[in-house]
Design a protein around this motif. Structure first.
Motif, PDB file in Angstrom:
ATOM      1  N   GLY A   1      54.865  50.660  38.479  1.00  0.00           N
ATOM      2  CA  GLY A   1      55.158  51.363  37.240  1.00  0.00           C
ATOM      3  C   GLY A   1      54.110  51.210  36.159  1.00  0.00           C
ATOM      4  N   SER A   2      52.998  50.545  36.473  1.00  0.00           N
ATOM      5  CA  SER A   2      51.939  50.341  35.483  1.00  0.00           C
ATOM      6  C   SER A   2      50.606  50.836  36.041  1.00  0.00           C
ATOM      7  CB  SER A   2      51.819  48.851  35.139  1.00  0.00           C
ATOM      8  OG  SER A   2      50.723  48.634  34.287  1.00  0.00           O
ATOM      9  N   SER A   3      49.805  51.404  35.165  1.00  0.00           N
ATOM     10  CA  SER A   3      48.475  51.857  35.593  1.00  0.00           C
ATOM     11  C   SER A   3      47.377  50.902  35.122  1.00  0.00           C
ATOM     12  CB  SER A   3      48.203  53.262  35.056  1.00  0.00           C
ATOM     13  OG  SER A   3      48.242  53.251  33.641  1.00  0.00           O
ATOM     14  N   ARG A   4      47.779  49.766  34.545  1.00  0.00           N
ATOM     15  CA  ARG A   4      46.798  48.796  34.052  1.00  0.00           C
ATOM     16  C   ARG A   4      46.025  48.195  35.207  1.00  0.00           C
ATOM     17  NH1 ARG A   4      48.679  44.436  30.197  1.00  0.00           N
ATOM     18  NH2 ARG A   4      46.433  44.288  29.983  1.00  0.00           N
ATOM     19  N   LEU A   5      44.754  47.947  34.963  1.00  0.00           N
ATOM     20  CA  LEU A   5      43.902  47.310  35.957  1.00  0.00           C
ATOM     21  C   LEU A   5      43.881  45.818  35.659  1.00  0.00           C
ATOM     22  CD1 LEU A   5      41.003  49.898  35.969  1.00  0.00           C
ATOM     23  CD2 LEU A   5      42.881  49.686  37.594  1.00  0.00           C
ATOM     24  N   LEU A   6      44.398  45.028  36.602  1.00  0.00           N
ATOM     25  CA  LEU A   6      44.549  43.597  36.400  1.00  0.00           C
ATOM     26  C   LEU A   6      44.066  42.828  37.626  1.00  0.00           C
ATOM     27  CD1 LEU A   6      48.183  43.709  34.983  1.00  0.00           C
ATOM     28  CD2 LEU A   6      46.078  43.481  33.648  1.00  0.00           C
ATOM     29  N   TRP A   7      43.563  41.626  37.383  1.00  0.00           N
ATOM     30  CA  TRP A   7      43.108  40.737  38.449  1.00  0.00           C
ATOM     31  C   TRP A   7      43.540  39.312  38.123  1.00  0.00           C
ATOM     32  CZ3 TRP A   7      40.398  44.751  36.442  1.00  0.00           C
ATOM     33  CH2 TRP A   7      39.856  45.687  37.324  1.00  0.00           C
TER      34      TRP A   7
END
Length: 70
Positions: free
Chosen positions: A40-46
């Protein structure tokens, strides 16, 4: 809990623009560390630890070549 970093931190770590990282994700995702996909999120995370391990695995140790002296 592991520290999570976003696209801005990745830009700083890799010395790449946000646009380049976004293009790499689409065109050649194997050239970046694995990322976190939150439903549900389009954030780019690592995960920071994944990025550090990936950077360490990319390290090239240069060889010492003999110097030809004339």
């Amino acid at each position: 809990m592991q520290k999570i970093i976003g696209i801005n931190e990745m830009c700083n770590l890799l010395q790449k623009t946000e646009r380049t990282i976004r293009e790499d994700i689409r065109r050649k995702p194997q050239c970046l560390p694995p990322r976190i996909v939150v439903p549900g999120s389009s954030r780019l995370l690592w995960f920071e630890s994944d990025v550090e391990q990936w950077l360490s695995s990319c390290r090239v140790i240069s060889r010492q070549y003999p110097v030809n002296r004339v």
